[in-house]
Enzyme design. Sequence first.
Site, PDB file in Angstrom:
ATOM      1  N   TYR A 243      43.928 -15.170  86.105  1.00 53.84           N
ATOM      2  CA  TYR A 243      42.439 -16.227  85.986  1.00 53.84           C
ATOM      3  C   TYR A 243      41.375 -15.477  85.251  1.00 53.84           C
ATOM      4  O   TYR A 243      41.006 -15.404  84.466  1.00 53.84           O
ATOM      5  CB  TYR A 243      41.898 -16.769  87.117  1.00 53.84           C
ATOM      6  CG  TYR A 243      42.714 -17.597  87.718  1.00 53.84           C
ATOM      7  CD1 TYR A 243      43.615 -18.592  87.091  1.00 53.84           C
ATOM      8  CD2 TYR A 243      42.108 -18.238  88.526  1.00 53.84           C
ATOM      9  CE1 TYR A 243      44.036 -19.400  87.755  1.00 53.84           C
ATOM     10  CE2 TYR A 243      42.201 -19.876  89.519  1.00 53.84           C
ATOM     11  CZ  TYR A 243      43.903 -20.145  89.302  1.00 53.84           C
ATOM     12  OH  TYR A 243      44.480 -20.928  90.159  1.00 53.84           O
TER      13      TYR A 243
ATOM     14  N   HIS B 266      51.208 -17.026  93.595  1.00 47.87           N
ATOM     15  CA  HIS B 266      51.116 -18.349  92.670  1.00 47.87           C
ATOM     16  C   HIS B 266      52.398 -18.753  92.218  1.00 47.87           C
ATOM     17  O   HIS B 266      52.571 -19.722  91.894  1.00 47.87           O
ATOM     18  CB  HIS B 266      50.483 -17.088  91.689  1.00 47.87           C
ATOM     19  CG  HIS B 266      49.766 -17.956  91.165  1.00 47.87           C
ATOM     20  ND1 HIS B 266      47.889 -17.694  89.893  1.00 47.87           N
ATOM     21  CD2 HIS B 266      49.640 -19.177  90.485  1.00 47.87           C
ATOM     22  CE1 HIS B 266      47.561 -18.767  89.474  1.00 47.87           C
ATOM     23  NE2 HIS B 266      49.075 -18.998  89.421  1.00 47.87           N
TER      24      HIS B 266
END
Length: 267
Positions: free
Chosen positions: A40, A98
């Site tokens: 991110y 992730h």
Amino acid sequence: MQQIPPLGFGTFRLEHNVAYRSVKMALEAGYRHIDTAQIYGNEREVGQAIKDSERPRDEIFVTTKVWTDNLTQERFILSVEDSLEKLQMAQVDLLLIHWPTANNASLRIALEQLIRAKEKGYSRHIGVSNFTIANMETALQVMPASEIFTNQVEVHPYLTNQRLLHWCKRNGIHVTGYMPFAVGKVLNDATIGGIAQKHGVSPATVVLGWELQQGLATIPSSTRRENMASNLDASRLVLSQDEMAAITHLNNNDRQADPDFAPDWDA
């Protein structure tokens, strides 16, 4: 045992000062679960917002995720140390892989490194994200189900992911649903709108309530204080069995997160 706060605040696509301000507002509004990730690019802003908030660190549940480039024996731990430095924390509450790797051998290595990160004290809990049933079965060959704090996957009324959810429930593995609004698509759905009108709440509140009543955690994102506040109302909403079923019936497998490296999804 510590539980993951059911309603969290997601930071996907929030960058720079927008990420900082949004996390600060979320904490002021009452959120105590903040979700970020290496990819991110906002761990530094998230960490600073938490540090600058009036909430003690031990009252905030912080999740971050290790990106695919770092799922190797050489890079995994170093990347986690970098995340902790950016977050200005000695430890996160939850560390996730992730995305699963393409083959079982490399996935096993990543899972072993995840365990190592917990053993080093870098995270209180560990888990996975975007894992299919096949990926989960590989994970259970490396660690017991009790070690997997959650599997964070896409769940919303247009992608109910029921097969995976049922498998996780049978195996005692908690699920966190991300992207609950399907990038806003479900908020314009007539069925959801009708239920919202009946309860005098927003469509977003209905969607989040539907997720919470399934026993999931969920991590909506927003940059507006009023939306953050209305999202928190979901914890007080009680939907009938018929309303829950009507929302679940909206499923059409409209997946939003499907990169070219994604696994073969469960039907």
